[in-house]
Scaffold this active site. Structure first.
Site, PDB file in Angstrom:
ATOM      1  N   ASP A  99       0.716  -1.412  -0.101  1.00 17.30           N
ATOM      2  CA  ASP A  99      -0.036  -0.014   0.123  1.00 17.30           C
ATOM      3  C   ASP A  99       0.972   1.420   0.048  1.00 17.30           C
ATOM      4  O   ASP A  99       0.553   1.984  -0.763  1.00 17.30           O
ATOM      5  CB  ASP A  99      -0.849  -0.072   1.131  1.00 17.30           C
ATOM      6  N   ASP A 102       6.969   3.973   3.234  1.00 17.06           N
ATOM      7  CA  ASP A 102       7.049   5.095   4.340  1.00 17.06           C
ATOM      8  C   ASP A 102       8.566   4.950   5.023  1.00 17.06           C
ATOM      9  O   ASP A 102       9.279   5.579   4.424  1.00 17.06           O
ATOM     10  CB  ASP A 102       6.162   4.876   5.702  1.00 17.06           C
ATOM     11  N   LYS A 130       5.637   8.190   0.708  1.00 14.35           N
ATOM     12  CA  LYS A 130       5.805   9.540   1.368  1.00 14.35           C
ATOM     13  C   LYS A 130       7.087  10.100   0.995  1.00 14.35           C
ATOM     14  O   LYS A 130       8.027   9.467   0.901  1.00 14.35           O
ATOM     15  CB  LYS A 130       5.618   9.148   2.830  1.00 14.35           C
ATOM     16  N   VAL A 152      -2.324   8.847   6.518  1.00 17.66           N
ATOM     17  CA  VAL A 152      -3.280   8.575   5.542  1.00 17.66           C
ATOM     18  C   VAL A 152      -3.991   7.219   5.808  1.00 17.66           C
ATOM     19  O   VAL A 152      -3.568   6.190   6.155  1.00 17.66           O
ATOM     20  CB  VAL A 152      -2.974   8.648   3.987  1.00 17.66           C
ATOM     21  N   ASP A 158      -5.084   1.634   6.780  1.00 17.22           N
ATOM     22  CA  ASP A 158      -5.605   1.416   8.121  1.00 17.22           C
ATOM     23  C   ASP A 158      -5.154   2.259   9.395  1.00 17.22           C
ATOM     24  O   ASP A 158      -3.801   2.812   9.157  1.00 17.22           O
ATOM     25  CB  ASP A 158      -5.627   0.144   8.660  1.00 17.22           C
TER      26      ASP A 158
HETATM   27  P1  IMP Z   1       7.368   1.182   6.582  1.00 11.32           P
HETATM   28  O1  IMP Z   1       7.850  -0.184   6.895  1.00 11.32           O
HETATM   29  O2  IMP Z   1       7.711   2.133   7.647  1.00 11.32           O
HETATM   30  O3  IMP Z   1       7.813   1.582   5.127  1.00 11.32           O
HETATM   31  O4  IMP Z   1       5.836   1.132   6.589  1.00 11.32           O
HETATM   32  C1  IMP Z   1       4.962   0.541   5.689  1.00 11.32           C
HETATM   33  C2  IMP Z   1       3.832  -0.093   6.333  1.00 11.32           C
HETATM   34  O5  IMP Z   1       3.265   0.733   7.405  1.00 11.32           O
HETATM   35  C3  IMP Z   1       2.559  -0.066   5.388  1.00 11.32           C
HETATM   36  O6  IMP Z   1       2.688  -1.229   4.835  1.00 11.32           O
HETATM   37  C4  IMP Z   1       1.552   0.388   6.161  1.00 11.32           C
HETATM   38  O7  IMP Z   1       0.886  -0.699   6.467  1.00 11.32           O
HETATM   39  C5  IMP Z   1       2.106   1.128   6.964  1.00 11.32           C
HETATM   40  N1  IMP Z   1       1.872   2.603   6.979  1.00 11.32           N
HETATM   41  C6  IMP Z   1       2.833   3.749   6.829  1.00 11.32           C
HETATM   42  N2  IMP Z   1       2.504   4.840   6.436  1.00 11.32           N
HETATM   43  C7  IMP Z   1       1.082   4.705   6.762  1.00 11.32           C
HETATM   44  C8  IMP Z   1      -0.097   5.608   6.812  1.00 11.32           C
HETATM   45  O8  IMP Z   1       0.219   6.960   6.443  1.00 11.32           O
HETATM   46  N3  IMP Z   1      -1.327   5.189   6.880  1.00 11.32           N
HETATM   47  C9  IMP Z   1      -1.621   3.880   7.080  1.00 11.32           C
HETATM   48  N4  IMP Z   1      -0.443   2.942   7.073  1.00 11.32           N
HETATM   49  C10 IMP Z   1       0.605   3.346   7.214  1.00 11.32           C
HETATM   50 MG    MG Z   2      -1.212  -1.228   8.197  1.00 15.28          MG
END
Ligand code: IMP
Ligand code: MG
Length: 181
Positions: A99, A102, A130, A152, A158
């Site tokens: 999705d 981040d 992002k 978001v 979620d």
């Molecule tokens: P990362 O490991 O920090 O890149 O985060 C990835 C996961 O965090 C995504 O697959 C989402 O499930 C969750 N996530 C990150 N940012 C958001 C957001 O703004 N809204 C909802 N879920 C997020």
């Molecule tokens: Mg999530």
């Protein structure tokens, strides 16, 4: 539920129009190849369903389930795989669907896990990315939309397992995130 949003970023027609474009590009890039799509649950559910129906290739689909948030709006940095064995992707061209990109922890961990199964290639497709400095060096090969560093929800995304069924993507106000914790 939809009244909780501070503002809508992408409505349904906008999302679907962008998926048409990404799907067309993926269909060209993987024509004649052994494509396996690995979707990261639960966040990519809507994205996966709408995107894959636009790709007329004989692909295989597998899903991975990971947790890194534990119900909060900040990543813990620790990625927990709910499956013990990685999917069988040996010699396949793998396209990971998620999705949102981040911090990069989740997709970096998934890519590393899949690499142990010796695929032919691995690419990453995310609906949202992002604009921020990432903790892990990971980039999307296919991207729906770039967004500011805001939290978001909707269209699969979620907050504490809520809002996934909103048909559009919007920003959740900061007060709502902190006040409910
Ligand atoms: P990362 O490991 O920090 O890149 O985060 C990835 C996961 O965090 C995504 O697959 C989402 O499930 C969750 N996530 C990150 N940012 C958001 C957001 O703004 N809204 C909802 N879920 C997020
Ligand atoms: Mg999530």
């Amino acid at each position: 539920m939809q009244g909780d949003l501070e503002r809508v970023l992408f409505d349904e027609p906008t999302i679907l129009r962008r998926l048409d474009e990404i799907a067309a590009q993926i269909s060209i890039d993987y024509r004649g190849r052994e494509l396996t799509v690995i979707a990261v649950l639960n966040g990519s559910l809507m994205f996966m369903a709408d995107l894959l129906r636009r790709i007329p290739l004989a692909l295989k689909l597998d899903c991975l389930s990971v947790a890194s948030y534990h119900g909060q709006a900040q990543t813990s940095g620790e990625v927990i795989f709910k499956q013990v064995a990685p999917p069988d992707v040996k010699d396949r061209h793998v396209l990971i669907l998620d999705d949102i990109l981040d911090s990069g922890h989740t997709l970096a961990a998934i890519r590393e896990k899949l690499e142990t199964a010796r695929p032919h290639s691995i690419r990453i497709c995310v609906l949202l990315s992002k604009k921020k400095r990432r903790a892990r060096g990971v980039d999307a090969d296919y991207l729906g939309f770039e967004i500011e560093d805001e939290f978001v929800v909707g269209y699969g995304l979620d907050y504490d397992e809520r809002y996934r069924n909103l048909p559009w993507i919007g920003v959740l106000p900061k007060e709502l995130i902190t006040s409910s914790k």
